[in-house]
Each structure stands twice: as C-alpha cells, then as structure tokens.
Write a protein that holds these residues in place. Structure first.
Motif, PDB file in Angstrom:
ATOM      1  N   ASN A 105     -42.655 -28.245  -6.253  1.00  0.00           N
ATOM      2  CA  ASN A 105     -44.109 -28.247  -6.036  1.00  0.00           C
ATOM      3  C   ASN A 105     -44.545 -28.917  -4.734  1.00  0.00           C
ATOM      4  OD1 ASN A 105     -44.531 -27.011  -8.621  1.00  0.00           O
ATOM      5  ND2 ASN A 105     -44.116 -29.004  -9.529  1.00  0.00           N
ATOM      6  N   LEU A 106     -43.991 -28.462  -3.620  1.00  0.00           N
ATOM      7  CA  LEU A 106     -44.392 -28.990  -2.318  1.00  0.00           C
ATOM      8  C   LEU A 106     -45.763 -28.435  -1.958  1.00  0.00           C
ATOM      9  CD1 LEU A 106     -43.696 -30.633   0.221  1.00  0.00           C
ATOM     10  CD2 LEU A 106     -42.528 -28.607   1.119  1.00  0.00           C
ATOM     11  N   LEU A 107     -46.692 -29.332  -1.683  1.00  0.00           N
ATOM     12  CA  LEU A 107     -48.076 -28.977  -1.391  1.00  0.00           C
ATOM     13  C   LEU A 107     -48.491 -29.646  -0.093  1.00  0.00           C
ATOM     14  CD1 LEU A 107     -51.019 -28.002  -2.189  1.00  0.00           C
ATOM     15  CD2 LEU A 107     -51.232 -30.222  -3.371  1.00  0.00           C
ATOM     16  N   MET A 108     -49.142 -28.879   0.785  1.00  0.00           N
ATOM     17  CA  MET A 108     -49.700 -29.439   2.006  1.00  0.00           C
ATOM     18  C   MET A 108     -51.220 -29.319   1.941  1.00  0.00           C
ATOM     19  SD  MET A 108     -49.407 -28.240   5.973  1.00  0.00           S
ATOM     20  CE  MET A 108     -50.895 -27.242   6.024  1.00  0.00           C
ATOM     21  N   ILE A 109     -51.899 -30.421   2.228  1.00  0.00           N
ATOM     22  CA  ILE A 109     -53.355 -30.430   2.356  1.00  0.00           C
ATOM     23  C   ILE A 109     -53.664 -30.920   3.761  1.00  0.00           C
ATOM     24  CG2 ILE A 109     -55.544 -31.406   1.556  1.00  0.00           C
ATOM     25  CD1 ILE A 109     -54.248 -31.794  -1.191  1.00  0.00           C
ATOM     26  N   GLU A 110     -54.437 -30.125   4.490  1.00  0.00           N
ATOM     27  CA  GLU A 110     -54.800 -30.498   5.858  1.00  0.00           C
ATOM     28  C   GLU A 110     -56.316 -30.480   5.970  1.00  0.00           C
ATOM     29  OE1 GLU A 110     -52.354 -29.437   9.422  1.00  0.00           O
ATOM     30  OE2 GLU A 110     -54.046 -28.089   9.748  1.00  0.00           O
ATOM     31  N   ARG A 111     -56.857 -31.569   6.509  1.00  0.00           N
ATOM     32  CA  ARG A 111     -58.311 -31.704   6.663  1.00  0.00           C
ATOM     33  C   ARG A 111     -58.611 -31.966   8.130  1.00  0.00           C
ATOM     34  NH1 ARG A 111     -61.115 -32.257   2.023  1.00  0.00           N
ATOM     35  NH2 ARG A 111     -62.702 -33.603   2.896  1.00  0.00           N
ATOM     36  N   HIS A 112     -59.569 -31.210   8.679  1.00  0.00           N
ATOM     37  CA  HIS A 112     -59.989 -31.347  10.074  1.00  0.00           C
ATOM     38  C   HIS A 112     -61.403 -31.912  10.116  1.00  0.00           C
ATOM     39  CE1 HIS A 112     -56.730 -29.027  12.133  1.00  0.00           C
ATOM     40  NE2 HIS A 112     -56.524 -28.708  10.877  1.00  0.00           N
ATOM     41  N   TYR A 113     -61.627 -32.828  11.054  1.00  0.00           N
ATOM     42  CA  TYR A 113     -62.891 -33.543  11.148  1.00  0.00           C
ATOM     43  C   TYR A 113     -63.378 -33.565  12.602  1.00  0.00           C
ATOM     44  CZ  TYR A 113     -60.578 -35.667   7.094  1.00  0.00           C
ATOM     45  OH  TYR A 113     -59.877 -35.865   5.942  1.00  0.00           O
ATOM     46  N   PHE A 114     -64.672 -33.571  12.751  1.00  0.00           N
ATOM     47  CA  PHE A 114     -65.273 -33.913  14.033  1.00  0.00           C
ATOM     48  C   PHE A 114     -66.315 -34.971  13.753  1.00  0.00           C
ATOM     49  CE2 PHE A 114     -68.551 -33.335  17.353  1.00  0.00           C
ATOM     50  CZ  PHE A 114     -67.787 -33.756  18.427  1.00  0.00           C
ATOM     51  N   ARG A 115     -66.115 -36.124  14.351  1.00  0.00           N
ATOM     52  CA  ARG A 115     -67.032 -37.256  14.166  1.00  0.00           C
ATOM     53  C   ARG A 115     -67.336 -37.522  12.696  1.00  0.00           C
ATOM     54  NH1 ARG A 115     -71.209 -36.830  19.205  1.00  0.00           N
ATOM     55  NH2 ARG A 115     -69.734 -37.617  20.728  1.00  0.00           N
ATOM     56  N   ASN A 116     -66.291 -37.691  11.936  1.00  0.00           N
ATOM     57  CA  ASN A 116     -66.405 -38.034  10.513  1.00  0.00           C
ATOM     58  C   ASN A 116     -67.147 -36.996   9.686  1.00  0.00           C
ATOM     59  OD1 ASN A 116     -64.908 -40.443  10.636  1.00  0.00           O
ATOM     60  ND2 ASN A 116     -66.664 -41.479  11.530  1.00  0.00           N
ATOM     61  N   ARG A 117     -67.042 -35.739  10.103  1.00  0.00           N
ATOM     62  CA  ARG A 117     -67.594 -34.634   9.322  1.00  0.00           C
ATOM     63  C   ARG A 117     -66.469 -33.635   9.117  1.00  0.00           C
ATOM     64  NH1 ARG A 117     -69.792 -29.588  10.525  1.00  0.00           N
ATOM     65  NH2 ARG A 117     -69.614 -29.936  12.761  1.00  0.00           N
ATOM     66  N   VAL A 118     -66.244 -33.240   7.880  1.00  0.00           N
ATOM     67  CA  VAL A 118     -65.197 -32.258   7.596  1.00  0.00           C
ATOM     68  C   VAL A 118     -65.640 -30.912   8.162  1.00  0.00           C
ATOM     69  CG1 VAL A 118     -63.899 -31.058   5.798  1.00  0.00           C
ATOM     70  CG2 VAL A 118     -64.536 -33.464   5.484  1.00  0.00           C
ATOM     71  N   ILE A 119     -64.794 -30.324   9.020  1.00  0.00           N
ATOM     72  CA  ILE A 119     -65.129 -29.000   9.542  1.00  0.00           C
ATOM     73  C   ILE A 119     -64.267 -27.909   8.917  1.00  0.00           C
ATOM     74  CG2 ILE A 119     -66.163 -29.749  11.709  1.00  0.00           C
ATOM     75  CD1 ILE A 119     -63.514 -29.209  13.105  1.00  0.00           C
TER      76      ILE A 119
END
Length: 187
Positions: A105-119
């Motif tokens: 169960n290998l899972l990748m979660i990637e989150r991108h932000y600009f100035r502390n806002r999730v884009i």
C-alpha cells in the motif's frame, strides 16, 4: 506538527488538511525502514513531449547519510521559467528500488502551495512493491487552473511556490520531500 513527533503520528488524513507548506520535515531519513530509494526521474510536457527535467541515477548520490537530513540538502529547487504556465499536463516518471521488505500500500500525497494557499493536491497509489525490486511509475498531473494575475504573482515571487510530497506505507509516513519553484524568466 513538529518533526520531533516523528512519523507514527503523521497520517494521510493529517497531511490532507495542511493549509501551507511544512517548515520542517515530518520524518527523518531513518524512518524509511523499507529502504525505498528513488533513482532517475523525468518531468515532461505530456502534449509536446518536451523534457523539462531529466535526472539519471548516475547523477545522484544514493549513499544516504545522517548529514542528508539537513534541510538544505533535502530541499529540491526547480527553476522552470514563465513558459511553464503554458503547459496543461505534465508527467513525472520515477524509478525507485525497494529493499528487502515487501512494501504494501505505497501511497504518495503531494500538495502544492503559493503563499500558504493550497493550489493543487495529487494522490497516487503505487500499490504493492515486491522486495528487492526496481520499479518505474509515471504520474500524470493536470496543472492547476490559475488566473493571469495569479501566474504573474508567482512569476514575480520566485521560490514562494512550494510543495510537500509524502510517501506512506500502510498509512505510516516513511518519506517526506520538499520543493520550491521559481517561474521567473530563465537567464
């Protein structure tokens, strides 16, 4: 979440709620007890096929040491330039090796932000990886829809666009990578 809490307290649901990039790594390199080692990777435009980044395994130092836990070493910086915003879909192809333990169960979660806002947030399930295997996986990303003003703001503020990438095995955090992005014109 402080790094001192270590990975046993960090769950996929917790990282899904982050509203800005982490200031510290949420696990150390020694938490990767499955010995997952990333080698070559390539980022390409899925429409034109143009390669944006191409790193081969021989270009990497895969001898992990405690000094590599230094954030200055573990933080990856990408300078793409403003033309990156003309792309709609990119592919990230990664090669990785697995140690002697099976990786369920290998899972990748990637989150991108600009100035502390999730884009944008991405999740990819790799599934099961057999012990001592070499694996290859390509993840396809639809880039976020941004206004012209947002794009210009990101161009005008290099390195303020950031991402956190988390790898979980059976919901246990084993790898946390961070990146920063620069969309100012290339020199």
């Amino acid at each position: 979440m402080e790094q001192e809490q270590q990975n046993k307290y960090v769950t996929p649901d917790q990282v899904r709620t982050l509203t800005g990039p982490t200031e510290k790594f949420l696990c150390s390199l020694k938490e990767n007890n499955f010995d997952i080692r990333f080698g070559a990777f390539r980022i390409r435009d899925m429409v034109s096929g143009a390669v944006l980044v191409d790193v081969q395994e021989e270009d990497l130092d895969l001898n992990i040491t405690e000094e590599m836990d230094d954030p200055k070493i573990r933080l990856v910086k990408y300078h793409f330039g403003p033309d990156f915003f003309m792309l709609s879909t990119i592919g990230l192809k990664v090669e990785f090796k697995v140690g002697e333990k099976p990786v369920p169960n290998l899972l990748m979660i990637e989150r991108h932000y600009f100035r502390n806002r999730v884009i944008k947030e991405y999740e990819f399930k790799f599934g099961f990886c057999i012990p001592n295997s070499q694996n290859e996986f390509e993840m396809i990303y639809d880039l976020p829809q941004l206004s012209d003003d947002e794009k210009q703001e990101m161009i005008d503020n290099p390195w303020e666009t950031k991402s956190d990438t988390f790898f979980f095995v059976d919901n246990q955090l084993v790898i946390h990578n961070r990146a920063e992005y620069n969309y100012a014109p290339l020199e």
